[in-house]
Every structure is written in structure tokens, then in C-alpha cells.
Scaffold this motif. Structure first.
Motif, PDB file in Angstrom:
ATOM      1  N   VAL A  84      22.901   3.692  13.211  1.00 14.63           N
ATOM      2  CA  VAL A  84      22.930   4.314  14.519  1.00 14.63           C
ATOM      3  C   VAL A  84      24.127   5.361  14.657  1.00 14.63           C
ATOM      4  O   VAL A  84      25.237   5.139  14.400  1.00 14.63           O
ATOM      5  CB  VAL A  84      23.058   3.191  15.511  1.00 14.63           C
ATOM      6  CG1 VAL A  84      23.192   3.735  16.909  1.00 14.63           C
ATOM      7  CG2 VAL A  84      21.904   2.233  15.435  1.00 14.63           C
ATOM      8  N   LYS A  85      23.810   6.450  15.398  1.00 13.52           N
ATOM      9  CA  LYS A  85      25.035   7.532  15.656  1.00 13.52           C
ATOM     10  C   LYS A  85      25.135   7.496  17.149  1.00 13.52           C
ATOM     11  O   LYS A  85      24.165   7.506  17.955  1.00 13.52           O
ATOM     12  CB  LYS A  85      24.255   8.856  14.888  1.00 13.52           C
ATOM     13  CG  LYS A  85      24.071   8.659  13.480  1.00 13.52           C
ATOM     14  CD  LYS A  85      23.869   9.983  12.807  1.00 13.52           C
ATOM     15  CE  LYS A  85      23.757  10.265  11.377  1.00 13.52           C
ATOM     16  NZ  LYS A  85      24.793   9.435  10.725  1.00 13.52           N
ATOM     17  N   VAL A  86      26.130   8.031  17.436  1.00 17.75           N
ATOM     18  CA  VAL A  86      26.477   8.183  18.718  1.00 17.75           C
ATOM     19  C   VAL A  86      27.490   9.545  19.021  1.00 17.75           C
ATOM     20  O   VAL A  86      28.093  10.176  18.073  1.00 17.75           O
ATOM     21  CB  VAL A  86      27.514   7.064  19.274  1.00 17.75           C
ATOM     22  CG1 VAL A  86      28.959   7.004  18.314  1.00 17.75           C
ATOM     23  CG2 VAL A  86      27.788   6.847  20.923  1.00 17.75           C
ATOM     24  N   THR A  87      27.433  10.263  19.928  1.00 21.76           N
ATOM     25  CA  THR A  87      27.887  11.498  20.452  1.00 21.76           C
ATOM     26  C   THR A  87      28.687  11.064  21.539  1.00 21.76           C
ATOM     27  O   THR A  87      28.368  10.685  22.537  1.00 21.76           O
ATOM     28  CB  THR A  87      27.077  12.697  20.785  1.00 21.76           C
ATOM     29  OG1 THR A  87      26.118  12.837  19.578  1.00 21.76           O
ATOM     30  CG2 THR A  87      27.827  13.932  21.106  1.00 21.76           C
ATOM     31  N   LEU A  88      30.062  11.418  21.341  1.00 18.47           N
ATOM     32  CA  LEU A  88      31.225  11.248  22.532  1.00 18.47           C
ATOM     33  C   LEU A  88      31.293  12.501  23.308  1.00 18.47           C
ATOM     34  O   LEU A  88      31.635  13.669  22.521  1.00 18.47           O
ATOM     35  CB  LEU A  88      32.427  10.662  21.862  1.00 18.47           C
ATOM     36  CG  LEU A  88      32.212   9.357  21.158  1.00 18.47           C
ATOM     37  CD1 LEU A  88      33.574   9.048  20.443  1.00 18.47           C
ATOM     38  CD2 LEU A  88      31.576   8.234  22.100  1.00 18.47           C
ATOM     39  N   GLU A  89      30.806  12.622  24.335  1.00 21.39           N
ATOM     40  CA  GLU A  89      31.011  13.966  25.262  1.00 21.39           C
ATOM     41  C   GLU A  89      32.203  14.063  26.280  1.00 21.39           C
ATOM     42  O   GLU A  89      32.111  13.119  27.177  1.00 21.39           O
ATOM     43  CB  GLU A  89      29.745  14.172  26.054  1.00 21.39           C
ATOM     44  CG  GLU A  89      28.325  14.199  25.158  1.00 21.39           C
ATOM     45  CD  GLU A  89      26.903  14.390  26.108  1.00 21.39           C
ATOM     46  OE1 GLU A  89      27.026  14.013  27.171  1.00 21.39           O
ATOM     47  OE2 GLU A  89      25.940  14.511  25.232  1.00 21.39           O
ATOM     48  N   GLY A  90      33.194  14.807  25.757  1.00 21.59           N
ATOM     49  CA  GLY A  90      34.245  15.056  26.791  1.00 21.59           C
ATOM     50  C   GLY A  90      33.804  15.923  27.886  1.00 21.59           C
ATOM     51  O   GLY A  90      33.416  17.009  27.636  1.00 21.59           O
ATOM     52  N   ASN A  91      34.326  15.331  29.066  1.00 23.05           N
ATOM     53  CA  ASN A  91      34.265  16.222  30.257  1.00 23.05           C
ATOM     54  C   ASN A  91      35.680  16.161  31.170  1.00 23.05           C
ATOM     55  O   ASN A  91      36.340  15.396  31.138  1.00 23.05           O
ATOM     56  CB  ASN A  91      33.198  15.622  31.038  1.00 23.05           C
ATOM     57  CG  ASN A  91      31.886  15.552  30.558  1.00 23.05           C
ATOM     58  OD1 ASN A  91      31.301  16.672  30.527  1.00 23.05           O
ATOM     59  ND2 ASN A  91      31.707  14.503  29.913  1.00 23.05           N
ATOM     60  N   THR A  92      35.784  17.205  32.100  1.00 15.44           N
ATOM     61  CA  THR A  92      36.946  17.473  32.821  1.00 15.44           C
ATOM     62  C   THR A  92      36.512  17.817  34.289  1.00 15.44           C
ATOM     63  O   THR A  92      35.357  17.911  34.601  1.00 15.44           O
ATOM     64  CB  THR A  92      37.707  18.351  32.340  1.00 15.44           C
ATOM     65  OG1 THR A  92      37.193  19.721  32.447  1.00 15.44           O
ATOM     66  CG2 THR A  92      38.165  18.229  30.865  1.00 15.44           C
ATOM     67  N   ASP A  93      37.362  17.615  35.280  1.00 12.12           N
ATOM     68  CA  ASP A  93      36.948  18.039  36.582  1.00 12.12           C
ATOM     69  C   ASP A  93      37.110  19.525  36.665  1.00 12.12           C
ATOM     70  O   ASP A  93      37.387  20.279  35.606  1.00 12.12           O
ATOM     71  CB  ASP A  93      37.917  17.427  37.548  1.00 12.12           C
ATOM     72  CG  ASP A  93      39.447  17.881  37.623  1.00 12.12           C
ATOM     73  OD1 ASP A  93      39.736  18.934  37.237  1.00 12.12           O
ATOM     74  OD2 ASP A  93      40.145  16.810  37.862  1.00 12.12           O
ATOM     75  N   GLU A  94      36.883  20.106  37.733  1.00 11.47           N
ATOM     76  CA  GLU A  94      36.763  21.725  37.755  1.00 11.47           C
ATOM     77  C   GLU A  94      38.098  22.369  37.632  1.00 11.47           C
ATOM     78  O   GLU A  94      38.090  23.665  37.550  1.00 11.47           O
ATOM     79  CB  GLU A  94      36.030  21.955  39.205  1.00 11.47           C
ATOM     80  CG  GLU A  94      36.761  21.646  40.209  1.00 11.47           C
ATOM     81  CD  GLU A  94      35.987  21.817  41.541  1.00 11.47           C
ATOM     82  OE1 GLU A  94      35.035  22.622  41.309  1.00 11.47           O
ATOM     83  OE2 GLU A  94      36.438  21.420  42.728  1.00 11.47           O
ATOM     84  N   ARG A  95      39.007  21.787  37.846  1.00  9.98           N
ATOM     85  CA  ARG A  95      40.507  22.519  38.011  1.00  9.98           C
ATOM     86  C   ARG A  95      41.133  23.023  36.652  1.00  9.98           C
ATOM     87  O   ARG A  95      40.767  21.987  35.576  1.00  9.98           O
ATOM     88  CB  ARG A  95      41.711  21.403  38.744  1.00  9.98           C
ATOM     89  CG  ARG A  95      41.249  21.094  40.074  1.00  9.98           C
ATOM     90  CD  ARG A  95      42.013  19.815  40.791  1.00  9.98           C
ATOM     91  NE  ARG A  95      41.684  18.815  39.960  1.00  9.98           N
ATOM     92  CZ  ARG A  95      42.270  17.581  40.291  1.00  9.98           C
ATOM     93  NH1 ARG A  95      43.409  17.583  41.089  1.00  9.98           N
ATOM     94  NH2 ARG A  95      42.071  16.506  39.864  1.00  9.98           N
ATOM     95  N   GLY A  96      41.387  24.093  36.531  1.00 13.04           N
ATOM     96  CA  GLY A  96      41.784  24.609  35.033  1.00 13.04           C
ATOM     97  C   GLY A  96      41.011  25.620  34.753  1.00 13.04           C
ATOM     98  O   GLY A  96      39.890  25.966  35.350  1.00 13.04           O
ATOM     99  N   SER A  97      41.643  26.223  33.721  1.00 10.28           N
ATOM    100  CA  SER A  97      40.660  27.331  32.926  1.00 10.28           C
ATOM    101  C   SER A  97      39.670  26.906  32.194  1.00 10.28           C
ATOM    102  O   SER A  97      39.790  25.559  31.739  1.00 10.28           O
ATOM    103  CB  SER A  97      41.694  28.432  32.162  1.00 10.28           C
ATOM    104  OG  SER A  97      41.933  27.777  31.342  1.00 10.28           O
ATOM    105  N   ARG A  98      38.694  27.652  31.805  1.00 14.58           N
ATOM    106  CA  ARG A  98      37.567  27.061  31.268  1.00 14.58           C
ATOM    107  C   ARG A  98      37.925  26.833  29.851  1.00 14.58           C
ATOM    108  O   ARG A  98      37.676  25.637  29.326  1.00 14.58           O
ATOM    109  CB  ARG A  98      36.394  28.199  30.862  1.00 14.58           C
ATOM    110  CG  ARG A  98      35.186  27.592  30.181  1.00 14.58           C
ATOM    111  CD  ARG A  98      34.114  28.851  30.072  1.00 14.58           C
ATOM    112  NE  ARG A  98      33.111  28.556  29.504  1.00 14.58           N
ATOM    113  CZ  ARG A  98      32.829  28.334  28.258  1.00 14.58           C
ATOM    114  NH1 ARG A  98      33.855  28.443  27.346  1.00 14.58           N
ATOM    115  NH2 ARG A  98      31.587  27.823  27.733  1.00 14.58           N
TER     116      ARG A  98
END
Length: 191
Positions: free
Chosen positions: A116-130
Motif C-alpha cells: 500500500v502506498k500513501v501520498t502526504l499532501e502539504g497545505n497552507t492557509d492563504e497568507r504568504g507568497s505562493r
């Protein structure tokens, strides 16, 4: 009674966020300080549903799980394996102590199912530059990946990706929305 309180904690913020309109506020960089430092997303936050794929044979799992979804994801609908989101503080990639149990449950599952494989998807809030947010999302995903590796998961089973601010879990321009967007999602069936 506790169940109704949890349901209320989920429904009320969703209704409040739905009523919020878009305002043209000033965009603050997540890493530049400000509101939200040291705050964690609510325990009642929703998780991303897993989409079933092809058919693998079901395996009995601890904690009431009934087997695996077609993409290798545990089909448990309650308990730690059903929680597939780890939340972070403002401008931080440090995993909270109380989220370690969630990561441990997924690490144990992955160690028992080496295909079994897994992808860990990192996310942030909207504040900050891209660019800053892509980097912060990557650091968050890698922090969870490193913990899983230390807990016995093969590096070949884990991939990481950062979406920065591009995939918000909640729309809004306040701490309630931002706290839900600072997260790593555990997605089974990765590359």
C-alpha cells in the motif's frame, strides 16, 4: 450527548463559513506573524474522503476496521485510521503531540501492508507568497513522512507533494478557515 456536541462543532463552522462573503483584504504572509500563532485546528474538523479504486482482498484490522478499500486505504469509518488530516500551527511544520497517535495508526497500517502506498499532501492557509507556502506545505508533508519512516514505514510507500495555498479545505479569510487549511492530508493509493 458528546456526539451531538461534536456534530454541532462541525455544522456551525460550516454554516458560518457558507455565510461569509469574499472581502478584498490585505494578504498577510503566513510566516510573518499575526493572528493564529500557536492555535490548532479544531478536533472536529472534517477529513478528505478516500475514493475507492480496484479490488484488494479485505484484511481484519485492529480498532474495528473491516479491511481495505480498493486503493489500499483502510476502510475503517471510525477510530484513528478514519482521521486522515493532521493540522499545524501558524507558520509551523511541527506535528502536535496529540496528532502523533493518528500518524502512528496509519504507520502501523502501512507497515502491515507493504504494497500500500500513501501520498502526504502539504497545505497552507492563504497568507504568504505562493513560493513561501509551497515550501511550508512541503516541510509539513516531510515532517509527517519522517515520523512515519521512524515508525516503520518503508520510504518506497510514501510520497509527498505540496499544494501550498492552492487547495483550501475551507474558504474564508479568518482564523476559522485558516486553521482548517494548515494541514497534511493522508491520501492512500499514491504513485
Amino acid at each position: 450527548m458528546k456526539k451531538w456536541i461534536k456534530v454541532g462543532l462541525i455544522i456551525i463552522p460550516v454554516l458560518m463559513l457558507g455565510a461569509c462573503g469574499t472581502t478584498g483584504g490585505v494578504k498577510k504572509q503566513e510566516g510573518a506573524g499575526g493572528q493564529g500563532a500557536g492555535e490548532k485546528a479544531p478536533e472536529s474538523a472534517t477529513t478528505t474522503p478516500v475514493t475507492p479504486g480496484g479490488g484488494e482482498e479485505a484484511t481484519p484490522l485492529p480498532g474495528g476496521a473491516t479491511g481495505m478499500e480498493g486503493n489500499g486505504a483502510p476502510s475503517e469509518t471510525s477510530g484513528l485510521l478514519s482521521k486522515k488530516v493532521v493540522y499545524f500551527d501558524f507558520d509551523s511544520s511541527t506535528v502536535h503531540d496529540d496528532d502523533r497517535a493518528i500518524i502512528q495508526a496509519h504507520a502501523d497500517y502501512l507497515a502491515k501492508h507493504p504494497d500500500v502506498k500513501v501520498t502526504l499532501e502539504g497545505n497552507t492557509d492563504e497568507r504568504g507568497s505562493r513560493e513561501y507556502n509551497i515550501g511550508l506545505g512541503e516541510r509539513r508533508a516531510k515532517a509527517v513522512a519522517e515520523m512515519m519512516k521512524l515508525m516503520g514505514v518503508s520510504a518506497d510507500q510514501i510520497s509527498t507533494v505540496s499544494y501550498g495555498e492552492e487547495r483550501p479545505a475551507a474558504l474564508g479569510h479568518d482564523e476559522a478557515a485558516w486553521s482548517l487549511n494548515r494541514r497534511v492530508e493522508i491520501v492512500y493509493g499514491g504513485p
